[in-house]
Design an enzyme around this catalytic site. Sequence first.
Site, short mmCIF file in Angstrom:
data_model
loop_
_atom_site.label_atom_id
_atom_site.label_comp_id
_atom_site.label_asym_id
_atom_site.label_seq_id
_atom_site.Cartn_x
_atom_site.Cartn_y
_atom_site.Cartn_z
N ASP A 112 -11.33 -20.09 -37.32
CA ASP A 112 -10.83 -19.87 -35.96
C ASP A 112 -9.97 -21.06 -35.56
OD1 ASP A 112 -10.93 -18.55 -33.21
OD2 ASP A 112 -11.75 -20.54 -32.78
N ASN A 123 -4.90 -20.56 -40.80
CA ASN A 123 -4.75 -19.14 -40.49
C ASN A 123 -6.07 -18.43 -40.79
OD1 ASN A 123 -2.93 -16.97 -39.64
ND2 ASN A 123 -3.19 -16.18 -41.71
N ILE A 182 7.16 -14.46 -28.87
CA ILE A 182 8.10 -14.27 -27.76
C ILE A 182 7.45 -14.55 -26.42
CG2 ILE A 182 9.46 -12.56 -29.04
CD1 ILE A 182 8.05 -10.36 -27.38
N GLN A 213 7.49 -17.66 -34.13
CA GLN A 213 7.81 -16.23 -34.24
C GLN A 213 7.43 -15.49 -32.95
OE1 GLN A 213 5.35 -16.22 -37.98
NE2 GLN A 213 6.89 -14.75 -38.65
N SER A 261 0.11 -17.72 -38.76
CA SER A 261 1.13 -16.84 -39.34
C SER A 261 0.69 -16.40 -40.74
CB SER A 261 2.48 -17.54 -39.43
OG SER A 261 3.43 -16.72 -40.09
N SER A 262 0.88 -15.13 -41.04
CA SER A 262 0.54 -14.60 -42.37
C SER A 262 1.57 -14.99 -43.42
CB SER A 262 0.43 -13.08 -42.31
OG SER A 262 1.67 -12.51 -41.92
N ARG A 287 0.25 -6.44 -34.33
CA ARG A 287 -0.15 -5.42 -35.30
C ARG A 287 -1.66 -5.32 -35.48
NH1 ARG A 287 4.71 -7.37 -36.68
NH2 ARG A 287 6.31 -5.90 -37.39
N HIS A 304 12.46 -15.16 -32.48
CA HIS A 304 12.57 -13.80 -31.96
C HIS A 304 12.85 -13.77 -30.46
CE1 HIS A 304 9.85 -12.82 -35.61
NE2 HIS A 304 11.12 -12.76 -35.94
N CYS A 332 26.11 -7.51 -10.91
CA CYS A 332 26.94 -6.35 -11.25
C CYS A 332 26.20 -5.02 -11.22
CB CYS A 332 27.61 -6.55 -12.61
SG CYS A 332 26.48 -6.33 -14.02
#
Length: 246
Positions: free
Chosen positions: A233, A216, A108, A106, A193-194, A37, A124, A155
């Site tokens: 950082d 963070n 991927i 969180q 993470s927020s 985001r 996720h 298949c």
Amino acid sequence: MKKPDIQQLKDIVNNSNQIVFFTGAGVSVASGIPDFRSMGGLYDEISKDGQSPEYLLSIDHLHDNKESFINFYHERLLIADKKPNIVHQWIAQLENQQKSLGVITQNIDGLHEDAGSHNIDELHGTLNRFYCINCYEEYSKSYFMTHHLKYCEKCGNVIRPDIVLYGEMLNQKTVFKALDKIQHADTLIVLGSSLVVQPAAGFVSEFKGDNLVIINRDATPYDHTASLVIHDDMTSVIEEIVNSNS
């Protein structure tokens, strides 16, 4: 950054034996993967194309137009050349030293696995695995990328990444494993993470151990409950820890 904060973090890690890490998008920024985001992130780039990120990353998109979905994740999601950074490596090292119960993420991108972590709860899903939507034949990322697969060799149906799309439920087995980790942790270290997107906030609420550490860039709703908060950082913070131990 403040040296007392670094020393306090070192002391907490050294005195803990059941650390659980909870990681978000900020952990992978140093690997060249922008926060979804953030400016320049996936959401920003898709929005410039006039598309809805939520739709393109949804189960509805897969059902409505399989070819479009395949092309989208091949062009936008696959990250073949990204490598773990020092934060991923530090987390894996502490697990290998039996200081950690594992990591809940969180993300991927699969970089915790690539760094050598074994006990990972990927809330996720992960881009390190793919499977057929019809027969559920599984494919590793390396095989998938090497053979440029779009359709199942068994298949002929569509192959999708093993990630949670909009409109899908989180894997409940993964959720329960993550909650169990947190409930048995003596220290919970939140990285990048927020803590505003569920289920992140809910997981932190379940922690009853001694030390909640939050590292963070920006403030989180849980800063006031933490034993230690570092707004800096992340790569620099962990480099300081690693270098001081070498």
